[in-house]
Design a protein around this motif. Structure first.
Motif, PDB file in Angstrom:
ATOM      1  N   PRO A  29       0.795  -1.233   0.000  1.00  0.00           N
ATOM      2  CA  PRO A  29       0.000   0.000   0.000  1.00  0.00           C
ATOM      3  C   PRO A  29       0.828   1.285   0.000  1.00  0.00           C
ATOM      4  CG  PRO A  29      -1.038  -1.599   1.427  1.00  0.00           C
ATOM      5  CD  PRO A  29       0.283  -2.194   1.015  1.00  0.00           C
ATOM      6  N   ASP A  30       2.005   1.270   0.628  1.00  0.00           N
ATOM      7  CA  ASP A  30       2.808   2.494   0.642  1.00  0.00           C
ATOM      8  C   ASP A  30       3.390   2.788  -0.736  1.00  0.00           C
ATOM      9  OD1 ASP A  30       4.087   4.767   1.673  1.00  0.00           O
ATOM     10  OD2 ASP A  30       5.935   3.644   2.011  1.00  0.00           O
ATOM     11  N   GLY A  33       0.417   3.935  -2.676  1.00  0.00           N
ATOM     12  CA  GLY A  33      -0.093   5.182  -2.117  1.00  0.00           C
ATOM     13  C   GLY A  33       0.794   6.366  -2.438  1.00  0.00           C
ATOM     14  N   SER A  34       2.103   6.204  -2.293  1.00  0.00           N
ATOM     15  CA  SER A  34       3.026   7.310  -2.578  1.00  0.00           C
ATOM     16  C   SER A  34       3.058   7.608  -4.070  1.00  0.00           C
ATOM     17  CB  SER A  34       4.427   6.989  -2.063  1.00  0.00           C
ATOM     18  OG  SER A  34       4.943   5.791  -2.625  1.00  0.00           O
ATOM     19  N   GLY A  37      -0.599   8.900  -4.954  1.00  0.00           N
ATOM     20  CA  GLY A  37      -0.846  10.177  -4.290  1.00  0.00           C
ATOM     21  C   GLY A  37      -0.071  11.314  -4.939  1.00  0.00           C
ATOM     22  N   LEU A  64      -7.063   0.395  -4.689  1.00  0.00           N
ATOM     23  CA  LEU A  64      -6.291   1.590  -4.384  1.00  0.00           C
ATOM     24  C   LEU A  64      -6.097   2.463  -5.612  1.00  0.00           C
ATOM     25  CD1 LEU A  64      -3.443   0.533  -1.902  1.00  0.00           C
ATOM     26  CD2 LEU A  64      -5.364   2.076  -1.488  1.00  0.00           C
ATOM     27  N   SER A 128       4.712   7.542   1.707  1.00  0.00           N
ATOM     28  CA  SER A 128       3.484   8.346   1.628  1.00  0.00           C
ATOM     29  C   SER A 128       3.542   9.534   2.584  1.00  0.00           C
ATOM     30  CB  SER A 128       2.269   7.465   1.940  1.00  0.00           C
ATOM     31  OG  SER A 128       2.094   6.484   0.943  1.00  0.00           O
ATOM     32  N   ARG A 150      -6.594  10.144   0.180  1.00  0.00           N
ATOM     33  CA  ARG A 150      -6.976   8.742   0.407  1.00  0.00           C
ATOM     34  C   ARG A 150      -5.791   7.809   0.173  1.00  0.00           C
ATOM     35  NH1 ARG A 150      -8.906   4.064  -2.363  1.00  0.00           N
ATOM     36  NH2 ARG A 150      -8.257   4.983  -4.339  1.00  0.00           N
ATOM     37  N   LEU A 151      -5.066   8.025  -0.905  1.00  0.00           N
ATOM     38  CA  LEU A 151      -3.946   7.152  -1.249  1.00  0.00           C
ATOM     39  C   LEU A 151      -2.790   7.303  -0.265  1.00  0.00           C
ATOM     40  CD1 LEU A 151      -4.081   7.607  -5.107  1.00  0.00           C
ATOM     41  CD2 LEU A 151      -4.480   5.479  -3.857  1.00  0.00           C
ATOM     42  N   LEU A 152      -2.478   8.529   0.111  1.00  0.00           N
ATOM     43  CA  LEU A 152      -1.380   8.754   1.056  1.00  0.00           C
ATOM     44  C   LEU A 152      -1.732   8.209   2.440  1.00  0.00           C
ATOM     45  CD1 LEU A 152      -0.296  12.358  -0.005  1.00  0.00           C
ATOM     46  CD2 LEU A 152       0.776  10.181  -0.622  1.00  0.00           C
ATOM     47  N   ALA A 154      -3.684   5.686   2.970  1.00  0.00           N
ATOM     48  CA  ALA A 154      -3.577   4.233   2.842  1.00  0.00           C
ATOM     49  C   ALA A 154      -2.126   3.785   2.956  1.00  0.00           C
ATOM     50  CB  ALA A 154      -4.158   3.777   1.504  1.00  0.00           C
ATOM     51  N   GLY A 155      -1.232   4.537   2.328  1.00  0.00           N
ATOM     52  CA  GLY A 155       0.184   4.186   2.405  1.00  0.00           C
ATOM     53  C   GLY A 155       0.732   4.268   3.815  1.00  0.00           C
TER      54      GLY A 155
END
Length: 322
Positions: A29-30, A33-34, A37, A64, A128, A150-152, A154-155
């Motif tokens: 996820p990171d 996410g990063s 994001g 994601l 993230s 949301r993405l950051l 999650a990360g």
């Protein structure tokens, strides 16, 4: 933060019309996410630019972000940014080398530097968190969106184990709080990150059943490739069970050894206290002190790695007794 490097990164991003963002293979996820994001922030901030995110498709994390399918030609004269990737062999999609310039943004130890501009903050809980820091540093220009937040978020959740791991700092919590002000369903996101297919849950039961633990809390699980085929589990999906042995109170550090179709083993190392990234570095890998990855050519090297995990746990316990 090094203001000079950060300003150079911002000015470089300003200069390029096409920006292609990569992250590491078998992403967590990171990584996603990063990568996602940053792409969302840059697209909102610079709508005139062409922003792409690339890498292999990831089973189980499709909720994601999705990747862009682009041609080699787009790399000509493009800026490439790589997030959450310690060394160049781990970058997903080797076309990263086709770009005009490369920026590395990461939170892993910078043992194998690459790129023209490098920003690494090993004190950050996640990449993230770093991207969120960049947004706040460039708040006069960069624009946050609900999707980027949301993405950051999650990360950060992924790399802190939902704020459980020691990498979680007061700054991490402040960044997460800032991101939560944006319009996304954080409860749903947390559920999505926690949920797993039934087949992965069955694999988790196998992990507990086959877990070896010595007297000092050193553990290992070997997952044969035939077992993964039987359960219909892909290699990337095994990442979902790596942290599960951590709920066992007597366990200090452990390795999950996943046999590969082409031979050899993917090694995932986790620890509650003993340092394990030194072990990973000795076996074609690296990572954080308490969470690392490596490779083993055969079962003999698997045994050698487990022997080192045992030694690390024994040394930690002996030092605690002093």
């Amino acid at each position: 933060m090094s203001e000079r490097i950060l300003e150079e990164i911002k000015q470089t991003i300003r200069q390029y019309e096409t920006i292609i963002i990569h992250r590491h293979s078998s992403p967590d996820p990171d990584a996603l996410g990063s990568q996602g994001g940053l792409a969302a922030i840059l697209r909102e901030t610079y709508p005139e630019k062409k922003i792409y995110k690339v890498g292999e498709v990831v089973s189980g994390l499709e909720f994601l972000v999705t990747m862009d399918d682009i041609s080699d030609e787009l790399y000509k004269g493009a800026l490439v940014i790589v997030t959450d990737t310690a060394n160049s062999p781990r970058i997903s999609d080797p076309r990263y080398a086709l770009g005009d310039k490369l920026i590395k943004i990461d939170h892993h130890p910078n043992d194998e530097p690459y790129g023209d501009l490098i920003y690494v903050n090993t004190k950050a809980s996640s990449c993230s968190e770093i991207i969120a820091d960049l947004w706040q540093f460039f708040e006069d220009e960069w624009i946050m969106t609900s999707e980027a937040a949301r993405l950051l978020y999650a990360g950060i959740l992924g790399d802190t184990g939902r704020f459980l791991y020691p990498s979680t700092t007061s700054h991490t919590l402040n960044v997460a709080a800032d991101l939560r002000q944006y319009n996304f369903d954080a409860a749903k996101l947390t559920r999505e990150l926690q949920e797993m297919p039934l087949k992965v849950a069955r694999l988790m039961s196998v992990v507990y059943d086959r877990l070896e633990v010595d007297q000092n809390g050193a553990g290992r699980v070997i997952l044969p490739h035939d077992l993964l085929i039987e359960l219909g589990i892909s290699d990337s999906e095994t990442s979902q069970i790596v942290s599960s042995p951590g709920v066992i109170d007597d366990l200090l550090a452990w390795g999950i050894f996943v046999e590969q179709a082409h031979g050899g083993y993917r090694v995932r190392l986790r620890s509650k206290a003993p340092i394990v990234n030194t072990i990973a570095k000795e076996h074609h890998g690296g990572g954080h002190p308490l969470a690392s990855g490596a490779r083993a050519h055969d079962i003999t090297e698997v045994d050698a790695i487990y022997t080192k995990i045992k030694a690390a746990c024994a040394e930690f316990i002996n030092n605690e007794k002093k």
